[in-house]
Design a protein around this motif. Structure first.
Motif, PDB file in Angstrom:
ATOM      1  N   ARG A  48       0.874  -1.172   0.000  1.00 45.41           N
ATOM      2  CA  ARG A  48       0.000   0.000   0.000  1.00 45.41           C
ATOM      3  C   ARG A  48       0.917   1.230   0.000  1.00 45.41           C
ATOM      4  NH1 ARG A  48      -2.396   0.400   5.125  1.00 45.41           N
ATOM      5  NH2 ARG A  48      -4.095  -0.985   4.587  1.00 45.41           N
ATOM      6  N   ILE A  58      -2.786   0.560  -4.408  1.00 47.97           N
ATOM      7  CA  ILE A  58      -2.324  -0.783  -4.030  1.00 47.97           C
ATOM      8  C   ILE A  58      -1.507  -1.316  -5.202  1.00 47.97           C
ATOM      9  CG2 ILE A  58      -3.059  -3.187  -3.709  1.00 47.97           C
ATOM     10  CD1 ILE A  58      -3.380  -1.529  -1.175  1.00 47.97           C
ATOM     11  N   ASP A 115      -6.879   1.704  -3.841  1.00 49.14           N
ATOM     12  CA  ASP A 115      -6.672   1.328  -2.437  1.00 49.14           C
ATOM     13  C   ASP A 115      -8.018   1.265  -1.724  1.00 49.14           C
ATOM     14  OD1 ASP A 115      -5.703   0.849   0.085  1.00 49.14           O
ATOM     15  OD2 ASP A 115      -5.197   2.946   0.476  1.00 49.14           O
ATOM     16  N   SER A 117      -8.348   0.380   1.532  1.00 46.61           N
ATOM     17  CA  SER A 117      -8.084   0.107   2.949  1.00 46.61           C
ATOM     18  C   SER A 117      -9.034   0.819   3.903  1.00 46.61           C
ATOM     19  CB  SER A 117      -6.629   0.379   3.305  1.00 46.61           C
ATOM     20  OG  SER A 117      -6.213   1.595   2.774  1.00 46.61           O
ATOM     21  N   THR A 120     -12.984  -3.300   5.186  1.00 49.56           N
ATOM     22  CA  THR A 120     -12.468  -4.429   5.979  1.00 49.56           C
ATOM     23  C   THR A 120     -12.600  -5.705   5.158  1.00 49.56           C
ATOM     24  OG1 THR A 120     -13.366  -3.351   7.931  1.00 49.56           O
ATOM     25  CG2 THR A 120     -12.817  -5.673   8.179  1.00 49.56           C
TER      26      THR A 120
END
Ligand code: SR1
Ligand code: MG
Length: 394
Positions: A48, A58, A115, A117, A120
């Protein structure tokens, strides 16, 4: 700054991953950068990377071997291309349910993508007791739209055959063939089960009726090129929040039977159904019903509105098709339940249960449910019946 002059494959480090991202203008070339390796899967590096002007990416790199085993298990790098192309192909049907791909590099086996993030991994959240109201509905939509859209029901046969060739993925399929359909039914070195399961495992190995049915299910996996599948659609392949779902990691994608993806989703919810109690269990029960019912609803709607090949005009063909997918899904779900309990790759839904007695009891339940789904897949005709059978085995 580390400078990359790759002519051929080389494993990235955090420094060279940053250098790659800068060279390809995926992040700010001059700004400060933060990066970490966050891969917790079995096969790849996942970096990341973020800069200080708001870019976050990512960068995923396939390793030439299975990380979970080591260099002794070589693995094709082409799976990175399969993954990037599948995300893009599936993205044509469900753009809101897959990450955006920014770059695909076949030489270095790199896929650069959005990405996620802020979300979850569904398995981690579910095991922590979270409930995601949209998860089952979104997965059902993903399953129906990607499977219909890449099948001959939704595509001209020329186009379908072209895609089928493009997504040939024999090495990754071989992993599934062995780890799901062969090894758990034999005394194979890859199996991994605790002592308290030995008797149950030996009964599986000795069960010729079960092994015959698994052989038929494996044959379907090997031969039925119905749709471009994700190929590894467990809850570790899904990012989720209360209002978002993203399916990731389709490196096992290939043309296979539609019920394989559907069955894996059902099985991975069943791990939660088996391990939860009370209201939390009832929530999962509803999610499992939603997976199937919404899959069918979406598939039926596409059948009526997007039929490419005229099957929609043949009375009874829809009913026959959906019944086949349901039966296949049960068989594949059964094999997933068994392999995740006694095979090489486990699930934390079961393994993280601390109390040994409870853990063994849940695993025995999972094995029994797996066996019954495989053996009764022709006679179970509704999702409620499936849930009743799983519940009765408790
Ligand atoms: C060696 S790979 C083991 C498992 O991890 C992947 O996610 C697939 O599920 C595969 O079976
Ligand atoms: Mg994966």
């Amino acid at each position: 700054m580390a400078v990359l002059h790759y002519k051929k494959y080389e494993e990235l480090t955090i420094e060279t991953a940053i250098a790659y991202a800068k060279q390809h203008q995926l992040i700010d070339e001059h700004g400060l950068v933060q990066a970490e390796e966050i891969g917790d899967g079995n096969l790849n590096y996942v970096f990341r990377i973020q800069d200080n002007v708001g870019n976050r990416i990512i960068l995923k790199q396939a390793l030439p071997y299975a990380k979970v085993i080591g260099a002794s298990w070589p693995l094709t790098l082409h799976r990175a291309v399969i993954e990037a192309n599948t995300l893009q192909k599936h993205g044509e049907f469900v753009p809101h349910l897959v990450p955006k791909v920014f770059k695909s590099d076949a030489e270095l086996a790199i896929t650069v993508m959005e990405d996620l993030s802020h979300l979850t991994i569904a398995r981690q959240g579910l095991v922590a007791g979270e409930n995601y109201p949209l998860l089952a509905k979104d997965l059902a939509e993903y399953l129906a739209k990607t499977s219909f859209g890449t099948s001959v029901f939704g595509l001209h046969p020329f186009e379908k055959k072209k895609l089928q060739a493009e997504f040939s993925n024999p090495e990754l399929c071989k992993i599934t063939e062995e780890l799901i359909f062969t090894d758990p039914y034999n005394d194979s070195e890859t199996n991994n089960f605790e002592e308290g399961l030995t008797e149950a495992v030996q009964m599986i190995w000795a069960n010729e009726v079960l092994k015959l049915e698994v052989a038929k299910i494996k044959y379907s996996f090997l031969t039925e090129a119905e749709s471009l599948l994700h190929g590894d659609l467990h809850t570790g392949s899904v990012f989720v929040s209360a209002n978002e779902t993203k399916v990731i990691d389709p490196e096992f994608a290939f043309y296979g039977p539609i019920g394989f993806d559907v069955g894996q989703v059902i099985a991975n919810f069943l791990f939660q159904y088996i391990t939860r109690t009370g209201e939390a269990k009832q929530f999962i029960r509803e999610q499992i019903k939603t997976v199937w019912n919404d899959f069918e609803k979406n598939f039926a709607q596409l059948w009526q509105t997007k039929d490419e090949t005229g099957y929609a005009t043949i009375p009874g063909y829809y009913e026959a098709t959906i019944a086949k997918i349901f039966k296949d899904s049960l068989g594949f779900a059964g094999t997933e339940l068994i392999r995740r309990t006694i095979g090489l790759a486990h699930v934390i839904d079961l393994d993280s249960i601390e109390d040994e007695q409870v853990r063994i009891t849940k695993k025995l339940h999972t094995l029994a449910a797996g066996e019954q789904l495989i053996l009764q897949r022709s006679t179970i005709t509704t999702i409620e019946q499936l849930l009743y059978i799983v519940e009765e085995l408790q």
